[in-house]
Design an enzyme around this catalytic site. Structure first.
Site, mmCIF file in Angstrom:
data_model
loop_
_atom_site.group_PDB
_atom_site.id
_atom_site.type_symbol
_atom_site.label_atom_id
_atom_site.label_comp_id
_atom_site.label_asym_id
_atom_site.label_seq_id
_atom_site.Cartn_x
_atom_site.Cartn_y
_atom_site.Cartn_z
ATOM 1 N N HIS A 417 43.777 -5.454 13.875
ATOM 2 C CA HIS A 417 44.823 -6.450 13.688
ATOM 3 C C HIS A 417 46.222 -5.841 13.700
ATOM 4 C CE1 HIS A 417 45.912 -10.479 13.214
ATOM 5 N NE2 HIS A 417 45.073 -10.851 12.260
ATOM 6 N N ASP A 421 46.905 -9.315 18.152
ATOM 7 C CA ASP A 421 47.128 -10.549 17.425
ATOM 8 C C ASP A 421 45.928 -11.475 17.565
ATOM 9 O OD1 ASP A 421 49.659 -9.738 16.653
ATOM 10 O OD2 ASP A 421 50.619 -10.606 18.433
#
Length: 447
Positions: A417, A421
């Site tokens: 992450h 995204d």
């Protein structure tokens, strides 16, 4: 007669320490030049250490599972002539660097760990000064063990070998009671219950506490299992994972796969589901190149690759390995299938080279029939994405207003992450879904 000391060789690439994962000899054995003495594991591969001379083993310099410094004493041999023990002792006393006095021939890579960037083991390193000591001989067999010629491999089924590995037992020293001399599970049980030959026993045998009908086996975490544990811990510690699961209809894909195998299977080989998914990943990466990357979080640099070097997670008897299909973007599905089968075979036979087990840019993992309905795959650090395949289930689905039987499957994929995204990850998987649900698109090249 003299003593020849063989030191832990410098395997290169700045490696300062290695783990001793297996002995091929024991005290008292006669060895010849080029005979394999031990297996040692670095952060990147397991290599075999050959003997540069002929002689008789006097003492072993380390326990299985011990992390040893490059240049520390590995083994002592009694040889014809003066030997080299005096030269080695002198180098220790003067605190000079400890190069191998008589360098072993180049080691050969035979097996690799999960990836080329596995973390360095943190077990305390054996002191280089032990090269001036004579390590007491350790008995490698218990009373009643069947003696086998040096280098002879014991007979055992894959299940027995897997269990012995998990227990840390060297099958070379286990008495066999099978009809054709093979080792059975009962032989392993009997071996575990026997007391060690001495306090310095070199067998990596778990200590078992037996009371009435209860038994607790303490299993040492060594070798590849240790590297896997370190790799998984490092990946989860450093990478903030998030997993995205999507369902897809693979009915048309399975129909096409069946027809292609029927038409071309004899000439080109059979296709499993994985080459189709690999092809879909390659095509999707063209639209989402950020998935084909490795993140150097120490330098805070993302290395985005033009070529797709696809890691394919492979289960072996000794643990999980990730052989790499290089330039998967330049291969057709039959070539991907052939290379995947080859790499899985050499990995399971412990013959994969360091290059075959490192350098992946994105990974594909599957548990096959055991794939379950979803999973949370662990990213192969330092990559940023991994695509996981779950099992195919035929079940009723509403299609065009009618309830029909369709073959459904989930993709369970994890992403870093910090780099990827959530929207990009979802779109990437949706692109793969589109390609697999309309498999003709896999064969269309858009200019």
């Amino acid at each position: 007669m003299g003593i020849h000391i063989i030191k832990m060789p410098d395997i290169g690439e700045g490696i300062a320490e290695v783990e001793l994962v297996g002995w091929h000899v024991k005290a008292g054995d006669t060895v010849v030049e080029d005979q394999i003495l031990a297996d040692v594991m670095t952060d990147k591969a397991t290599v075999e250490v050959p003997s540069p001379v002929s002689g008789v083993v006097v003492a072993l310099g380390g326990e299985i599972g011990e992390v040893m410094a490059v240049g520390s004493e590995l083994i002592r041999l009694e040889v014809e002539g003066p030997g080299n023990a005096g030269l080695v002792s002198a180098s220790v006393e003067t605190a000079e660097a400890t190069p191998v006095v008589e360098a072993p021939k180049p080691v050969t890579a035979t097996q690799a760990s999960v990836t080329q960037d596995a973390p360095v083991a943190t077990t305390p390193v054996a002191s280089a000064t032990r090269s001036a000591q004579v390590i007491p001989m350790r008995s490698a067999a218990v009373q009643g063990a069947i003696a086998r010629p040096t280098g002879a491999k014991p007979l055992a089924s894959p299940a027995v070998r897997k269990r012995a590995w998990e227990l840390g037992i060297e099958l070379q020293y286990v008495p066999a009671s099978g009809p054709v001399g093979q080792i059975t599970h009962q032989d392993l049980d009997a071996y575990i219950r026997q007391p060690a030959a001495s306090a310095g026993d070199a067998r990596a045998v778990p200590r078992a506490t037996v009371h009435d009908d209860e038994r607790i086996d303490d299993i040492p975490v060594i070798g590849l299992r240790r590297k896997i544990a370190q790799k998984m811990q490092e990946a989860k510690r450093r990478i903030p994972h998030f997993t995205y699961v999507e369902e897809l209809d693979v009915t048309e894909l399975e129909n096409l796969r069946s027809k292609l195998n029927q038409e071309y299977g004899e000439d080109k080989g059979k296709l499993t589901l994985l080459p189709f998914i690999a092809r879909a990943m390659v095509l999707a990466i063209r639209d989402f190149p950020q998935m084909n990357a490795r993140y150097d979080d120490d330098a805070e640099i993302i290395h985005r690759y033009g070529a797709v070097h696809l890691g394919v997670a492979t289960q072996t008897e000794t643990g999980l390995m990730v052989p790499v299909v290089r330039h998967a973007d330049q291969l057709d599905m039959w070539q991907v299938a052939s290379e995947t089968v080859r790499l899985a075979r050499v990995a399971r036979e412990n013959r994969a080279t360091r290059d075959e087990l490192s350098g992946s840019t994105i990974t594909l993992t599957s548990l096959g029939p055991l794939g379950g309905i979803m999973a949370t795959p662990v990213i192969n650090h330092p990559e940023v994405a991994i695509v996981g395949v779950n099992r195919i289930v035929e079940r009723p689905v509403i299609k065009d207003g009618a309830v029909v039987a369709r073959k459904m499957m989930n993709l369970s994929s994890s992403f870093d992450h910090r780099v990827v995204d959530g929207m990009d990850a979802a779109q990437f998987i949706q692109r793969i879904r589109t390609l697999l649900e309309c498999p003709a698109l896999l064969f269309v090249e858009v200019l």
